[in-house]
Design an enzyme around this catalytic site. Sequence first.
Site, mmCIF file in Angstrom:
data_model
loop_
_atom_site.group_PDB
_atom_site.id
_atom_site.type_symbol
_atom_site.label_atom_id
_atom_site.label_comp_id
_atom_site.label_asym_id
_atom_site.label_seq_id
_atom_site.Cartn_x
_atom_site.Cartn_y
_atom_site.Cartn_z
ATOM 1 N N ASP A 1 -6.127 -7.049 3.836
ATOM 2 C CA ASP A 1 -7.141 -6.672 3.385
ATOM 3 C C ASP A 1 -7.990 -7.355 3.483
ATOM 4 O O ASP A 1 -9.060 -7.876 2.821
ATOM 5 C CB ASP A 1 -6.796 -5.525 2.441
ATOM 6 C CG ASP A 1 -7.861 -5.700 1.523
ATOM 7 O OD1 ASP A 1 -8.650 -4.686 2.119
ATOM 8 O OD2 ASP A 1 -7.836 -5.657 0.473
ATOM 9 N N TYR B 1 0.705 -1.117 -0.166
ATOM 10 C CA TYR B 1 -0.226 0.279 -0.018
ATOM 11 C C TYR B 1 0.609 1.426 0.089
ATOM 12 O O TYR B 1 0.191 2.193 -0.081
ATOM 13 C CB TYR B 1 -1.361 -0.066 1.251
ATOM 14 C CG TYR B 1 -1.859 -0.520 1.046
ATOM 15 C CD1 TYR B 1 -2.147 -2.065 0.761
ATOM 16 C CD2 TYR B 1 -3.744 -0.266 0.915
ATOM 17 C CE1 TYR B 1 -3.486 -2.984 0.790
ATOM 18 C CE2 TYR B 1 -4.603 -1.239 0.714
ATOM 19 C CZ TYR B 1 -4.766 -2.056 1.086
ATOM 20 O OH TYR B 1 -5.147 -3.436 0.176
ATOM 21 N N ASP C 1 -11.665 -9.690 4.521
ATOM 22 C CA ASP C 1 -13.646 -10.104 3.943
ATOM 23 C C ASP C 1 -13.244 -11.293 4.361
ATOM 24 O O ASP C 1 -14.530 -11.769 4.740
ATOM 25 C CB ASP C 1 -13.391 -9.475 2.573
ATOM 26 C CG ASP C 1 -13.084 -8.201 2.380
ATOM 27 O OD1 ASP C 1 -13.047 -6.521 2.555
ATOM 28 O OD2 ASP C 1 -13.908 -7.933 1.039
ATOM 29 N N ASP D 1 -2.348 -18.641 1.897
ATOM 30 C CA ASP D 1 -3.758 -19.432 1.203
ATOM 31 C C ASP D 1 -3.666 -20.764 2.511
ATOM 32 O O ASP D 1 -5.128 -20.514 2.038
ATOM 33 C CB ASP D 1 -2.737 -20.153 0.264
ATOM 34 C CG ASP D 1 -1.213 -20.734 0.101
ATOM 35 O OD1 ASP D 1 -0.883 -20.831 1.611
ATOM 36 O OD2 ASP D 1 -0.804 -21.168 -0.974
ATOM 37 N N LYS E 1 3.431 -14.928 3.433
ATOM 38 C CA LYS E 1 4.212 -16.128 2.632
ATOM 39 C C LYS E 1 5.477 -16.580 2.427
ATOM 40 O O LYS E 1 5.488 -15.698 1.406
ATOM 41 C CB LYS E 1 2.789 -15.621 0.921
ATOM 42 C CG LYS E 1 3.479 -16.884 -0.194
ATOM 43 C CD LYS E 1 2.165 -18.043 0.124
ATOM 44 C CE LYS E 1 2.332 -18.924 -1.085
ATOM 45 N NZ LYS E 1 1.824 -19.704 -0.894
HETATM 46 C C1 IPM Z 1 -10.612 -2.100 3.840
HETATM 47 C C2 IPM Z 1 -10.563 -1.372 2.019
HETATM 48 C C3 IPM Z 1 -9.517 0.055 1.407
HETATM 49 C C4 IPM Z 1 -7.727 -1.231 1.868
HETATM 50 C C5 IPM Z 1 -9.771 0.504 -0.068
HETATM 51 C C6 IPM Z 1 -10.779 0.919 0.271
HETATM 52 C C7 IPM Z 1 -8.428 0.787 0.405
HETATM 53 O O1 IPM Z 1 -10.854 -2.388 1.085
HETATM 54 O O2 IPM Z 1 -10.650 -0.639 4.373
HETATM 55 O O3 IPM Z 1 -10.338 -2.797 3.150
HETATM 56 O O4 IPM Z 1 -7.961 -2.171 0.479
HETATM 57 O O5 IPM Z 1 -7.805 -0.566 2.997
HETATM 58 MN MN MN Z 2 -10.790 -4.229 2.101
#
Ligand code: IPM
Ligand code: MN
Length: 351
Positions: A245, A136, A249, A221, A188
């Site tokens: 990140d 990032y 999710d 993974d 990794k």
């Molecule tokens: C998150 C989002 C952000 C990230 C994006 C929107 C830049 O996906 O907060 O997880 O990748 O950190």
């Molecule tokens: Mn995210």
Amino acid sequence: MTRSYRIGVIPGDGTGPEVIGEGLKVLGAVREGFEIETARYGIGGEHYLRTGDTLPDAVLDELRSLDAIYLGAIGHPDAPPGVLERGILLRIRFELDQYVNLRPVRAYPGMSLPVARVEPEEIDLVFVRENAEGLYSGAGGFHRKGTGEEVATQESINTRHGVDRCLRFAFELAREPGRRRRLTLVHKTNVLTYAGDLWARAFAEMAKAYPEVSTDYVHVDAACLYLVEDPGRFDVVVTDNLFGDILTDLGAAIQGGLGVAAGANLNPEGVSMFEPIGGTAPDHVGRETINPLAAIGALELLLRSLGEEEAGDRVDAGIRFAVSKMASMRAGEMGFTTSEVGDLVVEGATR
Ligand code: IPM
Ligand code: MN
């Protein structure tokens, strides 16, 4: 003297304003024994398309003087990819040096979960995602852009200082009351032999100072597999920015969806920012179908970071009460509208 806090509120785009509205409603209901002054900032996609401005320096300077920031979501279908993300969200994270992205993954009793074999009680882990460097950082570039010989590089920056401060936070968290004193490093190292090596060495060295914390290493993974098949093996998980990140999710999915997933961008020595991790949810805008529990969970994290544990406990009780009444955590299938869910939280928080 009563305790008093100045909170910056950035409702942002999409469903951001709707869920932040519910969060502020809950804040008003649980606030007791302290004062809150809010300052609202209208930055986001609409503001960018109108003015060409993402995050004006004057706003950034004001944000630096606050006690905390409460953010809805940033993003707009008409803005080019990356402009708002890099220009607002990541810029705040970086400029305020919010070097830990804390993302608890917990399922509440009574929830029906997407992974059928897993019980809600088995899901109680927390991600410590490095939040200030890695892929990032924005390092990289083009060579001969737009030609057939184009080269694009994107570099992962890992500093010993950046890795160490993130690891220290994770080790400290693992030994807090309520946690199970188990810390897993996810990376990794079998392929990313430079960055992974630095992380693994720093992790092993720091582990010596925390003999009470049991440590473990899992490739990213395999971590995906375990998150679905055996999430109970994880307590605190520390990882780099991009892996964090992606994994969070997946973490959101196993805990019941983005509608309940809250996160905190922490600078333990500075100003932190709290947000639902789900984004702008364009399909739900203005329909009263978005689940506000993630934003309300972010409020809980905000209150706890200010030291207002009692108010945090009340929000937690409110969320548990709302969950016990809701048909589903999925936006659009909740059995209640956005504001009704907010009302349920208020009811449960103030009983
Ligand atoms: C998150 C989002 C952000 C990230 C994006 C929107 C830049 O996906 O907060 O997880 O990748 O950190
Ligand atoms: Mn995210």
